[in-house]
Design a protein around this motif. Structure first.
Motif, short mmCIF file in Angstrom:
data_model
loop_
_atom_site.label_atom_id
_atom_site.label_comp_id
_atom_site.label_asym_id
_atom_site.label_seq_id
_atom_site.Cartn_x
_atom_site.Cartn_y
_atom_site.Cartn_z
N VAL A 1 0.83 -1.20 0.00
CA VAL A 1 0.00 0.00 0.00
C VAL A 1 0.87 1.25 0.00
O VAL A 1 0.58 2.24 -0.69
N TRP B 1 1.99 2.50 -3.37
CA TRP B 1 1.07 3.20 -4.26
C TRP B 1 1.24 4.71 -4.12
O TRP B 1 1.71 5.21 -3.09
N SER C 1 -2.52 9.61 -4.70
CA SER C 1 -3.82 9.70 -5.37
C SER C 1 -4.50 8.34 -5.41
O SER C 1 -5.72 8.24 -5.20
N THR C 2 -3.74 7.27 -5.66
CA THR C 2 -4.33 5.93 -5.66
C THR C 2 -4.83 5.55 -4.27
O THR C 2 -5.94 5.02 -4.11
N GLN C 3 -4.02 5.80 -3.26
CA GLN C 3 -4.46 5.52 -1.89
C GLN C 3 -5.72 6.31 -1.55
O GLN C 3 -6.64 5.79 -0.92
N VAL D 1 -8.03 7.48 -3.66
CA VAL D 1 -9.18 6.98 -4.40
C VAL D 1 -9.73 5.73 -3.74
O VAL D 1 -10.95 5.57 -3.58
N ILE D 2 -8.85 4.82 -3.32
CA ILE D 2 -9.32 3.60 -2.67
C ILE D 2 -10.03 3.93 -1.36
O ILE D 2 -11.14 3.44 -1.09
N ALA D 3 -9.39 4.76 -0.53
CA ALA D 3 -10.01 5.11 0.75
C ALA D 3 -11.30 5.90 0.55
O ALA D 3 -12.31 5.64 1.22
N THR E 1 -13.26 5.93 -2.10
CA THR E 1 -14.28 5.06 -2.67
C THR E 1 -14.95 4.24 -1.59
O THR E 1 -16.19 4.08 -1.57
N PHE E 2 -14.16 3.70 -0.68
CA PHE E 2 -14.73 2.90 0.40
C PHE E 2 -15.59 3.75 1.33
O PHE E 2 -16.76 3.42 1.61
N PHE F 1 -10.35 13.24 -6.82
CA PHE F 1 -9.19 12.54 -7.36
C PHE F 1 -8.28 13.51 -8.11
O PHE F 1 -7.06 13.50 -7.93
#
Length: 502
Positions: A46, A49, A52-54, A56-58, A60-61, A247
């Motif tokens: 993690v 990454w 921005s990827t971290q 987006v994942i957080a 999104t959840f 994002f």
């Protein structure tokens, strides 16, 4: 070597004991390192990454979960609103069609057979049959006085909906047909929803019965599903738009942060390179200064030796020859008239010899390589007392036993020049040498109780000899990594201090 052997022995003992420890540990202990390794692997993955990827994942959840609850709540509210609207429409049906038939229940708590037949005929009409599949009329005690299903007539059932309707509310339910009084409705195998509404006496307004309709829910479910789909599309679109907007904001910030990190890293590298270069230059300067002072000491020694071996020897020879000449002249009885001239020449020669020897003795540093620091300080104080006839007090604390020769020479010259300045400017009043060694810090202070001077108003690099001597002391001390300070107060005296960290 003994210490290394001991460490090796301990390491071998630990290695030898490790298999036994692993054998004796339980299964949980064996699995734990694997779990930790998996956790560390996931955490490192993690961390690898981008921000921005971290994000987006957080996001999104978190945002997806939040919007799911929002959408579900809105959908339930839409469903409740639709059911309530249908219930109010059903209540109007009941008031229009059923209340005329329940007016007689105000007197005998039953419905006549004529009313039951009229209700059956009304329920079979095509206009009402399209909406209503079943109908019931309840007494306030929960007894069925009319029902499409004739098998449950005059049976009593306990339902919460009847209690709500007796309170003057319209109650509806879309899914619950699991009660015993709903066997007929379940057998129809079509989606239904119940509507309970109070039926009142036309004169007093008192609730005399509860009417229940079972309407087909096909259209209502389609409408609810349509509205729910619209809600979820709006919520999903809003969620996606927020995620995309956040994002791009985070991605832009991440790019700026990465650029700043790269710039900062390059600056840190450049700073480290400059610091390393500066440290190297400082080491070279310090080494050059030390070499300079070594060369200076050798030059002074050579000058002292040349003065001692050259002019001093010639002056000694002159004095010897003068004594021989005086003896010869006295033997010839020619000296008495020239005695005064002879004595003046001989006195001048002796004074010159004394000064040359003093200069030679000051230039040529005595052998201090075999002396301790305490003995060295006593030596320089004694020589100063012998040369000037003044008194020097020694206050020596705990001192290091071994010092390198260049540093000992530096300390000797520091004390010698400081005492010379004290004698020259303070007349030798209150001369004192203080030395101590604590916490790896060697401190040397030369004091006097003369008139003093204003240090801030008097620059060290001036044309006066004393201040030039202080400048030379500063350069000499700082070339060995030490610190040099001068403290003076008018009418109190002067303190010259040198400190060396060892």
């Amino acid at each position: 070597m003994a210490k290394d052997s001991k460490v090796q022995s301990i390491a071998e003992t630990i290695v030898a004991d490790s298999p036994e420890t692993l054998v004796e540990s339980d299964d949980q202990t064996k699995v734990q390192p694997k779990d930790k390794s998996l956790f560390n692997f996931a955490r490192n993955k993690v961390r690898g990454w981008s921000r921005s990827t971290q994000f987006v994942i957080a996001a999104t959840f978190i945002l997806g979960l939040t919007m799911f609850f929002v959408g579900d709540l809105v959908s339930e509210r839409v469903k409740s609103a639709a059911l309530q609207s249908a219930a109010e429409a059903g209540a109007l049906y009941m008031e229009a069609f059923l209340e005329p038939y329940v007016q007689e229940m105000n007197e005998r708590s039953e419905i006549s057979q004529e009313s039951i037949a009229a209700l059956d005929q009304m329920l079979n009409t095509s206009s009402l049959k399209r909406h209503v599949e079943s109908m019931k009329i309840w007494r306030p005690d929960g007894t069925v006085v009319y029902s499409t299903d004739k098998s449950i007539l005059r049976q009593t059932f306990a339902t919460d909906e009847i209690a709500g309707a007796l309170g003057g509310h319209v109650v509806t339910d879309l899914e619950d047909l699991s009660q015993d009084e709903n066997r007929f409705e379940r057998a129809l195998n079509v989606p239904l929803y119940e509507i309970y509404a109070p039926l009142r006496d036309g004169k007093s307004g008192k609730i005399v019965a509860v009417g229940e309709f079972y309407e087909r829910a096909d259209g209502l479910e389609k409408e609810i599903a349509k509205v729910r789909g619209q809600v979820w599309r709006v919520v999903g679109t809003a969620t996606l738009a927020m995620l995309l907007l956040l994002f791009f904001i985070v991605r832009r910030g991440d790019a700026i942060i990465q650029q700043q990190q790269v710039a900062l890293r390059s600056r840190v590298i450049e700073q480290a390179r400059l610091h390393s270069k500066n440290a190297m230059l400082q080491r070279r300067i310090a080494k050059a200064n030390q070499e300079f002072w070594k060369i200076n000491e050798l030059t002074l020694r050579r000058l002292g030796a040349d003065l001692h071996d050259g002019p001093a020897q010639l002056l000694t020879l002159i004095l010897i020859r003068l004594d021989d000449l005086a003896d010869q002249l006295e033997a010839c009885a020619k000296l008495p008239g020239d005695r005064e001239i002879y004595e003046s020449i001989r006195g001048a020669a002796q004074d010159a010899l004394r000064e040359v020897r003093d200069i030679s003795r000051g230039l040529a540093l005595p052998e201090i390589s075999e002396l301790s620091l305490r003995e060295e300080l006593a030596l320089v104080a004694g020589r100063h007392e012998q040369r000037t006839g003044s008194k020097v007090e020694l206050a020596l604390g705990e001192l290091p036993g071994d010092l390198p020769l260049p540093l000992k020479i530096c300390i000797y010259r520091f004390v010698q020049e400081s005492l010379n300045n004290a004698f020259m400017h303070a007349g030798g009043a209150g001369q004192r040498i203080v030395a101590d060694y604590r916490n790896r810090l060697l401190s040397l202070t030369v004091c006097d109780s003369g008139q003093g001077f204003e240090v801030a108003a008097t620059p060290i690099e001036t044309d006066g000899r004393g201040h030039l001597g202080l400048a030379g002391l500063r350069y000499r001390v700082e070339s060995f990594g030490g610190s040099f300070t001068v403290e003076s107060e008018l009418g109190v005296g002067t303190r010259v201090r040198a400190q060396f960290r060892r």
